[in-house]
Design a protein around this motif. Structure first.
Motif, short mmCIF file in Angstrom:
data_model
loop_
_atom_site.label_atom_id
_atom_site.label_comp_id
_atom_site.label_asym_id
_atom_site.label_seq_id
_atom_site.Cartn_x
_atom_site.Cartn_y
_atom_site.Cartn_z
N LEU A 106 -9.71 12.73 -3.62
CA LEU A 106 -8.68 12.36 -4.58
C LEU A 106 -9.02 10.96 -5.07
N ASN A 107 -9.32 10.85 -6.35
CA ASN A 107 -9.64 9.58 -6.97
C ASN A 107 -8.38 9.10 -7.69
N VAL A 108 -7.68 8.17 -7.05
CA VAL A 108 -6.35 7.75 -7.48
C VAL A 108 -6.45 6.52 -8.38
N SER A 109 -5.84 6.61 -9.54
CA SER A 109 -5.80 5.50 -10.50
C SER A 109 -4.37 4.97 -10.58
N LEU A 110 -4.20 3.71 -10.21
CA LEU A 110 -2.91 3.02 -10.30
C LEU A 110 -3.12 1.75 -11.11
N PRO A 111 -3.27 1.89 -12.44
CA PRO A 111 -3.61 0.75 -13.30
C PRO A 111 -2.60 -0.39 -13.19
N GLY A 112 -3.16 -1.60 -13.05
CA GLY A 112 -2.32 -2.80 -13.02
C GLY A 112 -1.69 -3.09 -11.68
N MET A 113 -1.85 -2.22 -10.72
CA MET A 113 -1.24 -2.43 -9.41
C MET A 113 -2.19 -3.24 -8.53
N ASP A 114 -1.65 -4.18 -7.77
CA ASP A 114 -2.42 -4.96 -6.82
C ASP A 114 -3.18 -4.01 -5.88
N GLN A 115 -4.47 -4.28 -5.65
CA GLN A 115 -5.31 -3.38 -4.85
C GLN A 115 -4.79 -3.20 -3.43
N ALA A 116 -4.35 -4.27 -2.79
CA ALA A 116 -3.85 -4.17 -1.42
C ALA A 116 -2.57 -3.33 -1.37
N ALA A 117 -1.68 -3.55 -2.33
CA ALA A 117 -0.43 -2.77 -2.40
C ALA A 117 -0.74 -1.31 -2.71
N ALA A 118 -1.70 -1.09 -3.60
CA ALA A 118 -2.09 0.27 -3.96
C ALA A 118 -2.66 0.99 -2.75
N ARG A 119 -3.51 0.33 -1.98
CA ARG A 119 -4.11 0.94 -0.78
C ARG A 119 -3.03 1.28 0.23
N GLN A 120 -2.07 0.38 0.43
CA GLN A 120 -0.98 0.62 1.37
C GLN A 120 -0.15 1.82 0.93
N LEU A 121 0.13 1.91 -0.36
CA LEU A 121 0.91 3.03 -0.90
C LEU A 121 0.16 4.35 -0.71
N VAL A 122 -1.12 4.36 -1.04
CA VAL A 122 -1.93 5.57 -0.93
C VAL A 122 -2.03 6.01 0.53
N ASP A 123 -2.24 5.06 1.43
CA ASP A 123 -2.32 5.40 2.86
C ASP A 123 -1.00 5.98 3.36
N ALA A 124 0.12 5.42 2.93
CA ALA A 124 1.42 5.94 3.33
C ALA A 124 1.66 7.33 2.74
N ALA A 125 1.28 7.53 1.48
CA ALA A 125 1.43 8.84 0.84
C ALA A 125 0.59 9.90 1.56
N HIS A 126 -0.58 9.50 2.03
CA HIS A 126 -1.47 10.42 2.74
C HIS A 126 -0.84 10.91 4.04
N GLN A 127 0.08 10.13 4.59
CA GLN A 127 0.77 10.52 5.83
C GLN A 127 1.92 11.49 5.57
N VAL A 128 2.50 11.48 4.37
CA VAL A 128 3.66 12.34 4.11
C VAL A 128 3.35 13.54 3.22
N CYS A 129 2.24 13.52 2.50
CA CYS A 129 1.89 14.62 1.60
C CYS A 129 1.65 15.91 2.38
N PRO A 130 2.31 17.01 2.02
CA PRO A 130 2.10 18.28 2.72
C PRO A 130 0.64 18.77 2.70
N TYR A 131 -0.05 18.57 1.59
CA TYR A 131 -1.46 18.99 1.53
C TYR A 131 -2.30 18.13 2.47
#
Length: 138
Positions: free
Chosen positions: A98-123
């Motif tokens: 999954l190549n996630v694009s979050l334009p304009g978002m701080d990289q550290a915050a984006a990584r934290q968000l993506v890591d958290a989403a990876h824990q709750v996503c059913p797939y």
């Protein structure tokens, strides 16, 4: 194996002919022809459907995490999903990116968000420790 605490939704599809067939949901919202990857037919294939489903579900997970953390997501967030099909010994398997694009978002915050989403996503939960999954920020 994780068991559901409660069933929120059940998707139902009727498929005939396998990779050279047709699939239709019980509500008629999806009615597609299927073709093997690289085949000459006009249909899609299970790997494309998995890529679309996983990426859509992952965006939903990011939105859920962002809402809980009171984070504003970019309106133009997007995921380019890639699903590989190949041999695994005598069987076949898949891998996903999954190549996630979050334009304009701080990289550290984006990584934290993506890591958290990876824990709750059913797939993500269904594939964890089963297939190779890479979540990349692009």
């Amino acid at each position: 194996m994780n068991k559901l605490d409660k069933v929120l939704y059940t998707a139902k599809a009727h498929t005939t002919g396998g990779r050279e067939g047709q699939s239709r949901t019980d509500d008629g919202r999806l009615d597609i022809k299927l073709t093997s990857p690289g085949g000459a037919g006009q249909g899609t294939n299970p790997e494309q459907l998995f890529a679309a489903g996983y990426s859509a579900c992952f965006i939903g997970a990011m939105k859920a995490v962002a809402a809980k953390q009171k984070i504003t997501l970019p309106a133009d967030l997007a995921i380019n999903a890639e699903v590989d099909l190949g041999p695994v010994g005598q069987a076949y398997g898949i891998a996903a990116r999954l190549n996630v694009s979050l334009p304009g978002m701080d990289q550290a915050a984006a990584r934290q968000l993506v890591d958290a989403a990876h824990q709750v996503c059913p797939y993500s939960n269904a594939t964890r420790n089963n297939i190779d999954v890479q979540i990349n920020l692009v």
